[in-house]
Design a protein around this motif. Structure first.
Motif, PDB file in Angstrom:
ATOM      1  N   CYS A 101     100.533 -64.023  11.781  1.00 13.64           N
ATOM      2  CA  CYS A 101     100.168 -64.424  14.174  1.00 13.64           C
ATOM      3  C   CYS A 101      99.270 -63.152  13.856  1.00 13.64           C
ATOM      4  O   CYS A 101      98.090 -62.341  14.663  1.00 13.64           O
ATOM      5  CB  CYS A 101     101.190 -65.490  15.029  1.00 13.64           C
ATOM      6  SG  CYS A 101      99.800 -65.244  16.164  1.00 13.64           S
ATOM      7  N   ARG A 125      95.189 -62.175   7.124  1.00 19.62           N
ATOM      8  CA  ARG A 125      95.356 -62.444   8.635  1.00 19.62           C
ATOM      9  C   ARG A 125      96.650 -61.495   9.693  1.00 19.62           C
ATOM     10  O   ARG A 125      97.262 -61.190   8.865  1.00 19.62           O
ATOM     11  CB  ARG A 125      94.838 -64.010   8.991  1.00 19.62           C
ATOM     12  CG  ARG A 125      96.214 -64.031   9.090  1.00 19.62           C
ATOM     13  CD  ARG A 125      96.256 -65.633  10.067  1.00 19.62           C
ATOM     14  NE  ARG A 125      96.527 -64.924  11.468  1.00 19.62           N
ATOM     15  CZ  ARG A 125      96.243 -65.433  12.845  1.00 19.62           C
ATOM     16  NH1 ARG A 125      95.567 -66.382  12.895  1.00 19.62           N
ATOM     17  NH2 ARG A 125      96.662 -64.461  13.988  1.00 19.62           N
ATOM     18  N   LYS A 130      96.277 -58.969  20.692  1.00 19.39           N
ATOM     19  CA  LYS A 130      96.677 -60.910  21.305  1.00 19.39           C
ATOM     20  C   LYS A 130      96.588 -60.619  22.432  1.00 19.39           C
ATOM     21  O   LYS A 130      97.154 -61.221  23.377  1.00 19.39           O
ATOM     22  CB  LYS A 130      98.278 -60.824  20.728  1.00 19.39           C
ATOM     23  CG  LYS A 130      98.606 -60.813  19.627  1.00 19.39           C
ATOM     24  CD  LYS A 130      97.867 -60.999  18.113  1.00 19.39           C
ATOM     25  CE  LYS A 130      98.322 -62.803  18.785  1.00 19.39           C
ATOM     26  NZ  LYS A 130      97.681 -63.704  17.493  1.00 19.39           N
ATOM     27  N   PRO A 131      95.794 -62.413  22.680  1.00 18.82           N
ATOM     28  CA  PRO A 131      95.210 -62.879  23.784  1.00 18.82           C
ATOM     29  C   PRO A 131      96.994 -63.817  24.193  1.00 18.82           C
ATOM     30  O   PRO A 131      96.979 -65.603  23.992  1.00 18.82           O
ATOM     31  CB  PRO A 131      94.332 -64.077  23.495  1.00 18.82           C
ATOM     32  CG  PRO A 131      94.533 -64.041  21.877  1.00 18.82           C
ATOM     33  CD  PRO A 131      94.923 -63.195  21.241  1.00 18.82           C
ATOM     34  N   GLU A 163      91.639 -60.622  15.204  1.00 18.72           N
ATOM     35  CA  GLU A 163      90.837 -60.703  17.015  1.00 18.72           C
ATOM     36  C   GLU A 163      90.748 -59.679  17.309  1.00 18.72           C
ATOM     37  O   GLU A 163      91.247 -58.986  17.397  1.00 18.72           O
ATOM     38  CB  GLU A 163      91.789 -61.564  16.769  1.00 18.72           C
ATOM     39  CG  GLU A 163      90.621 -62.454  18.406  1.00 18.72           C
ATOM     40  CD  GLU A 163      91.829 -63.340  19.686  1.00 18.72           C
ATOM     41  OE1 GLU A 163      92.627 -63.548  19.048  1.00 18.72           O
ATOM     42  OE2 GLU A 163      91.412 -63.915  20.480  1.00 18.72           O
ATOM     43  N   GLN A 181      87.046 -61.972  14.761  1.00 22.03           N
ATOM     44  CA  GLN A 181      87.702 -62.884  15.004  1.00 22.03           C
ATOM     45  C   GLN A 181      87.605 -62.883  16.388  1.00 22.03           C
ATOM     46  O   GLN A 181      87.723 -62.373  16.693  1.00 22.03           O
ATOM     47  CB  GLN A 181      88.885 -63.171  14.277  1.00 22.03           C
ATOM     48  CG  GLN A 181      89.715 -64.618  15.059  1.00 22.03           C
ATOM     49  CD  GLN A 181      90.815 -65.298  14.269  1.00 22.03           C
ATOM     50  OE1 GLN A 181      91.382 -64.269  13.884  1.00 22.03           O
ATOM     51  NE2 GLN A 181      91.516 -65.834  14.994  1.00 22.03           N
ATOM     52  N   GLY A 183      88.524 -65.379  18.987  1.00 22.02           N
ATOM     53  CA  GLY A 183      90.107 -66.493  19.577  1.00 22.02           C
ATOM     54  C   GLY A 183      89.474 -67.376  20.247  1.00 22.02           C
ATOM     55  O   GLY A 183      88.324 -67.069  21.139  1.00 22.02           O
ATOM     56  N   ALA A 184      89.943 -68.555  20.510  1.00 18.34           N
ATOM     57  CA  ALA A 184      89.753 -69.163  21.430  1.00 18.34           C
ATOM     58  C   ALA A 184      89.408 -69.251  22.744  1.00 18.34           C
ATOM     59  O   ALA A 184      88.297 -69.842  23.395  1.00 18.34           O
ATOM     60  CB  ALA A 184      90.849 -70.979  21.001  1.00 18.34           C
ATOM     61  N   ARG A 185      90.229 -68.590  23.231  1.00 17.26           N
ATOM     62  CA  ARG A 185      90.183 -68.103  24.624  1.00 17.26           C
ATOM     63  C   ARG A 185      88.734 -66.880  24.752  1.00 17.26           C
ATOM     64  O   ARG A 185      88.415 -66.828  26.293  1.00 17.26           O
ATOM     65  CB  ARG A 185      91.276 -67.628  25.045  1.00 17.26           C
ATOM     66  CG  ARG A 185      92.769 -67.971  24.775  1.00 17.26           C
ATOM     67  CD  ARG A 185      93.679 -67.661  24.589  1.00 17.26           C
ATOM     68  NE  ARG A 185      94.794 -68.380  24.805  1.00 17.26           N
ATOM     69  CZ  ARG A 185      95.290 -69.221  23.471  1.00 17.26           C
ATOM     70  NH1 ARG A 185      94.589 -68.210  22.028  1.00 17.26           N
ATOM     71  NH2 ARG A 185      96.225 -69.714  23.968  1.00 17.26           N
ATOM     72  N   LYS A 206      86.486 -69.140  16.741  1.00 14.60           N
ATOM     73  CA  LYS A 206      87.359 -69.769  16.899  1.00 14.60           C
ATOM     74  C   LYS A 206      86.315 -71.103  17.644  1.00 14.60           C
ATOM     75  O   LYS A 206      85.745 -70.400  18.681  1.00 14.60           O
ATOM     76  CB  LYS A 206      88.004 -69.402  17.570  1.00 14.60           C
ATOM     77  CG  LYS A 206      89.265 -69.366  16.232  1.00 14.60           C
ATOM     78  CD  LYS A 206      90.939 -68.797  16.279  1.00 14.60           C
ATOM     79  CE  LYS A 206      91.772 -68.834  14.847  1.00 14.60           C
ATOM     80  NZ  LYS A 206      92.703 -69.054  15.740  1.00 14.60           N
ATOM     81  N   ARG A 236      90.360 -74.539  15.435  1.00 16.71           N
ATOM     82  CA  ARG A 236      91.581 -74.911  15.395  1.00 16.71           C
ATOM     83  C   ARG A 236      92.271 -75.330  16.498  1.00 16.71           C
ATOM     84  O   ARG A 236      93.564 -75.410  16.916  1.00 16.71           O
ATOM     85  CB  ARG A 236      91.498 -73.421  16.800  1.00 16.71           C
ATOM     86  CG  ARG A 236      91.104 -72.996  16.964  1.00 16.71           C
ATOM     87  CD  ARG A 236      91.334 -73.065  18.678  1.00 16.71           C
ATOM     88  NE  ARG A 236      92.760 -72.238  19.197  1.00 16.71           N
ATOM     89  CZ  ARG A 236      93.144 -73.269  19.904  1.00 16.71           C
ATOM     90  NH1 ARG A 236      92.922 -74.313  20.376  1.00 16.71           N
ATOM     91  NH2 ARG A 236      94.467 -72.157  20.194  1.00 16.71           N
ATOM     92  N   ASP A 268      91.778 -74.077  11.268  1.00 18.27           N
ATOM     93  CA  ASP A 268      93.031 -73.210  11.578  1.00 18.27           C
ATOM     94  C   ASP A 268      94.166 -74.532  11.740  1.00 18.27           C
ATOM     95  O   ASP A 268      94.645 -74.665  12.974  1.00 18.27           O
ATOM     96  CB  ASP A 268      93.232 -72.286  12.373  1.00 18.27           C
ATOM     97  CG  ASP A 268      94.711 -71.785  13.502  1.00 18.27           C
ATOM     98  OD1 ASP A 268      95.553 -71.962  12.782  1.00 18.27           O
ATOM     99  OD2 ASP A 268      94.910 -71.286  14.036  1.00 18.27           O
ATOM    100  N   HIS A 271      97.377 -72.658  14.605  1.00 21.51           N
ATOM    101  CA  HIS A 271      97.119 -73.365  15.933  1.00 21.51           C
ATOM    102  C   HIS A 271      97.043 -74.826  16.303  1.00 21.51           C
ATOM    103  O   HIS A 271      97.202 -75.420  17.023  1.00 21.51           O
ATOM    104  CB  HIS A 271      96.376 -72.556  16.713  1.00 21.51           C
ATOM    105  CG  HIS A 271      96.297 -71.270  16.600  1.00 21.51           C
ATOM    106  ND1 HIS A 271      96.593 -70.316  15.368  1.00 21.51           N
ATOM    107  CD2 HIS A 271      97.127 -70.409  17.345  1.00 21.51           C
ATOM    108  CE1 HIS A 271      96.942 -68.903  15.580  1.00 21.51           C
ATOM    109  NE2 HIS A 271      97.688 -68.639  16.396  1.00 21.51           N
ATOM    110  N   GLU A 297      98.790 -69.251   8.890  1.00 23.08           N
ATOM    111  CA  GLU A 297      99.848 -68.322   9.180  1.00 23.08           C
ATOM    112  C   GLU A 297     101.074 -68.788   8.617  1.00 23.08           C
ATOM    113  O   GLU A 297     101.695 -69.077   8.523  1.00 23.08           O
ATOM    114  CB  GLU A 297     100.154 -68.577  11.656  1.00 23.08           C
ATOM    115  CG  GLU A 297      98.929 -67.964  12.266  1.00 23.08           C
ATOM    116  CD  GLU A 297      99.213 -68.092  13.650  1.00 23.08           C
ATOM    117  OE1 GLU A 297      98.395 -66.637  14.146  1.00 23.08           O
ATOM    118  OE2 GLU A 297     100.453 -68.474  13.611  1.00 23.08           O
TER     119      GLU A 297
HETATM  120  C1  PEP Z   1      95.143 -66.432  16.612  1.00 24.20           C
HETATM  121  O1  PEP Z   1      94.840 -67.081  15.001  1.00 24.20           O
HETATM  122  O2  PEP Z   1      96.279 -65.664  16.189  1.00 24.20           O
HETATM  123  C2  PEP Z   1      95.182 -67.311  17.761  1.00 24.20           C
HETATM  124  C3  PEP Z   1      95.218 -66.917  18.856  1.00 24.20           C
HETATM  125  O3  PEP Z   1      94.069 -68.370  17.695  1.00 24.20           O
HETATM  126  P1  PEP Z   1      94.076 -69.331  18.905  1.00 24.20           P
HETATM  127  O4  PEP Z   1      92.682 -68.208  19.684  1.00 24.20           O
HETATM  128  O5  PEP Z   1      93.019 -69.991  17.930  1.00 24.20           O
HETATM  129  O6  PEP Z   1      94.206 -69.414  19.441  1.00 24.20           O
END
Ligand code: PEP
Ligand code: MN
Length: 354
Positions: A101, A125, A130-131, A163, A181, A183-185, A206, A236, A268, A271, A297
């Motif tokens: 991760c 990956r 990191k969000p 990401e 990347q 990310g979802a957020r 994502k 994801r 994915d 997640h 992951e």
């Molecule tokens: C990730 O792939 O590390 C991640 C944070 O995924 P997601 O944005 O899908 O939550």
């Protein structure tokens, strides 16, 4: 608005079209598509008459975009190709991207790269930015983490994906990683998407936590209309009422996307489920329903992982998933495969049973 140029327009002609657009206060993004050269105009041009645009030399047609996500749903993207020649897309052997991760340290990411490579992954990956849901959780090593990813790609030969969270990260990350990347957020982070549109790097986009497929394609449209056609979509999991899994992995989205656009779609399952015991079975299902790859992951000491240890699988299990993916792909794509430019097309395992 899209301007279609005469086939075989010279570079000078294309430059002259862009210069005229600038005089009109517009910015043209030139795209070389299967149908020829087109120039996309991002700004609102409702105040410009059609005649002003069609009289520009070399412009043969003008398409006013009325439907949302027009480029994302109509561009023909047979595959997205990485710098090392690895291709991701419809009809090509599934590409497995795997790793921890988070990038935890230089030695950890280098060791992880060698392990996932030996298990059959084609892309490493690892998250540097990191969000995290809580500000008190590990936030990633940032730029230092991206540098360790560069070390890992040199050590393993694998391209890397990571990401990035803000427009200012794009230029920082480009020399150090191969796929950017979102990310979802950050699927709704339009300034980031516009900046990625100027990049020549492939972008893995994502799906947002609660995004509809249409919103997701519109996010892709931001990147593509700004000039970058190398977009890979990644399902994801979405928010639902279910609590047995971290998210609800929407595999029907893969099938819907395969009908509505030609962009590569990967899944994915880490997640998507949040549970290591479900990663393999959902990986199988993803390839069976048409996914062009997986993002997984992996951590060999998950109890020590700085993030998402509960959903990390071992590199041994990854090896089994790579083999499953090859066999399932061969089972659902019985037609002969197109010529390969890279080792991701090697389906030598395809005839054995899973
Ligand atoms: C990730 O792939 O590390 C991640 C944070 O995924 P997601 O944005 O899908 O939550
Ligand atoms: Mn994670």
């Amino acid at each position: 608005m899209i301007l279609v140029l005469q086939k075989k327009s010279s570079q000078e002609c294309v430059a002259a079209v862009c210069a005229r657009l600038r005089e009109l206060g517009l910015t043209g993004q030139v795209m070389h598509t299967a149908a020829g050269i087109v120039v996309a105009i991002l700004e609102d041009c409702s105040h410009i008459s059609s005649h002003q645009l069609t009289k520009i030399p070399a412009v043969v047609k003008l398409i006013r975009l009325q439907h949302q996500a027009s480029i994302a749903t109509s561009a023909i993207i047979p595959h997205v190709e990485l710098n090392n020649g690895l291709r991701i897309g419809e009809g090509l052997a599934p590409v497995i991207m795997a790793g921890p991760c988070s990038v935890e340290s230089q030695s950890h990411i280098v060791q992880s790269a060698l392990k996932v490579r030996d298990a059959g992954a084609k892309v490493l990956r690892g998250g540097a930015f990191k969000p995290r849901t809580s500000p008190y959780e590990f936030q990633g090593l940032g730029l230092e983490g991206l540098q360790y990813l560069d070390d890992a790609r040199k050590a393993s030969g694998l391209p890397v994906i990571s990401e990035i969270m803000g427009p200012e990260h794009v230029a920082l990350a480009e020399p150090l990683i191969d796929i950017l990347q979102v990310g979802a957020r950050n699927m709704y982070n339009y300034e980031l998407l516009k900046e990625l549109g100027k990049s020549s790097h492939p972008v893995l986009l994502k799906r947002g936590l609660s995004a509809t497929i249409s919103e997701w394609l519109n996010a892709a449209e931001y990147i593509m209309s700004a000039g970058n056609m190398k977009v890979i979509l990644c399902e994801r999991g979405i928010r639902s009422f279910e609590t047995e899994t971290r998210n609800t992995l929407d595999l029907s989205a893969v099938a819907v996307l395969k009908k509505s656009c030609s962009l590569p779609v990967i899944v994915d399952p880490s997640h998507g489920t949040g549970r290591r015991d479900l990663v393999r079975v959902m990986s199988r299902a993803a390839i069976a329903c048409g996914a062009d790859g997986l993002l997984i992951e992996v951590h060999d000491f998950p109890q020590e992982a700085l993030s998402d240890g509960h959903q990390a699988i071992s590199s041994d299990e990854l090896k089994e998933i790579v083999q499953d993916a090859q066999r399932i792909f061969a089972a659902v794509n019985p037609a002969p495969l197109p010529a390969s430019s890279s080792s991701n097309q090697d389906l030598s395992m395809a005839s054995s049973r899973f």
